[in-house]
Write an enzyme that holds these catalytic residues in place. Sequence first.
Site, mmCIF file in Angstrom:
data_model
loop_
_atom_site.group_PDB
_atom_site.id
_atom_site.type_symbol
_atom_site.label_atom_id
_atom_site.label_comp_id
_atom_site.label_asym_id
_atom_site.label_seq_id
_atom_site.Cartn_x
_atom_site.Cartn_y
_atom_site.Cartn_z
ATOM 1 N N LYS A 34 0.848 -1.195 0.000
ATOM 2 C CA LYS A 34 0.000 0.000 0.000
ATOM 3 C C LYS A 34 0.886 1.249 0.000
ATOM 4 C CE LYS A 34 -0.210 -0.075 5.044
ATOM 5 N NZ LYS A 34 -1.004 -0.451 6.229
ATOM 6 N N ARG A 132 -10.859 0.426 14.331
ATOM 7 C CA ARG A 132 -10.825 1.132 13.040
ATOM 8 C C ARG A 132 -11.773 0.389 12.111
ATOM 9 N NH1 ARG A 132 -4.482 2.091 11.683
ATOM 10 N NH2 ARG A 132 -5.014 0.227 10.492
ATOM 11 N N TYR A 265 15.206 29.853 9.061
ATOM 12 C CA TYR A 265 14.170 30.747 9.568
ATOM 13 C C TYR A 265 14.209 30.863 11.088
ATOM 14 C CZ TYR A 265 12.084 30.235 4.901
ATOM 15 O OH TYR A 265 11.844 30.227 3.567
ATOM 16 N N MET A 313 10.966 24.001 3.435
ATOM 17 C CA MET A 313 10.222 23.181 2.479
ATOM 18 C C MET A 313 11.150 22.421 1.534
ATOM 19 S SD MET A 313 7.358 24.264 -0.350
ATOM 20 C CE MET A 313 6.287 25.078 0.824
#
Length: 391
Positions: A34, A132, A265, A313
Amino acid sequence: MSALAEAEVALAAVAANVDTVTAVAGTDLMAVVKADGFGHGAVPVARAALAAGAGWLGVTSTAEALALRAAGLTAPVLSWLHRPDDDFGRLIAADVDIGVSTVPHLHAIAEAAGRSGRPATVQLKADTGLSRNGAAGHDWPDLVSWARKYEVEGGVRVHGVWSHLADAETSGGPGVDRQLAVFEEALGIARRVGLRPDLVHLANSAAALAAPATRYDLCRIGLALYGVDPFGAAGPGAYRLSAAMTLRSTVVNVKRVPAGTGVSYGPDHVTGRPTTLVLLPLGYADGLPRTAEGRAEVWLGGTRRPVVGRIAMDQCVVDAGDLPVAVGDPVVVFGPGSDAGATAGGWPTVAEWAAWAGTSPHEILTGIGARVVRRYRPGEPAIPRVGVALP
Ligand SMILES: *Cc1c(COP(=O)(O)O)cnc(C)c1O
């Protein structure tokens, strides 16, 4: 090479892991591919796992199952997460086993089977404590009764009964023994309505390796297939799994900076002394978790060096200290590590990145972004787990 980062996938490692888990578990294996084979590429991993002796492929969705068929894979496939109005006719036509957890899904599947003039092969899922998918409580007798009715009518064949464990790798959940007891009860209920499933399965990687009573006919292995120890970076490390993925990048900028230099940053990090900062062209969009800030390390210049400042990013900064580094130098973000873990050096591992980020190795592997090029080295021997040097 123009890719900024590359995930090199050793299919021989996948094959070696199938061998290793088969030897321990002694059952047939379902290679869980998966989420694009946990980010490794579903089709190449599936081929390697089947060639190594796995009998089954497991996916969550119709699209994933059909993609395996479109690639020419004819092995048994189980798909287990569907909308109630999913295109079950296509799964039936593609000879895919359908995991079924609710009566509405079963009705829709039986209807699709009627339309296609071919029985659907289903595997009924019991919820034994994960809360689930799967049928729990009174829903289970309902589900198996309906399934038996459809089976007698010829629209459905119940091939399997299965469930999923909550905490085979840790403790604090319902417990493997408790789930086993609930599963046995569910099996009894299924048999009492007349079902005779060929395939009973419960174990994931951790259970396949360490919980013998959960193995039944088949173990569904995800993490272990990709060579990650399900018991974590600090786990027993006893299973000699081979990490299949090595995430590599390249130094694209180098600068010598004085003490007191802000990095990235914020800045969240300020250099404590004169040092060499190295820029790597991969960031959180490529799968490096921001939450690993302040802990993460990469392999650079024959040693481990810390990632400093905020992971952005597209890029992150590594403090190379006084290492003689240059633009173009290779970097390993993670790969087959060393048994002794961080203190002994060696390549960082997926399990370590997961620990640094406070997440699971599954999330790290499936988070590797689309910009990262996957490269396969079929037929190559598995990368050894210990004492690896950067080529
Ligand atoms: C993902 C998944 C697995 C594989 O789990 P691992 O712990 O990675 O081995 C097995 N079964 C089901 C139902 C899953 O969703």
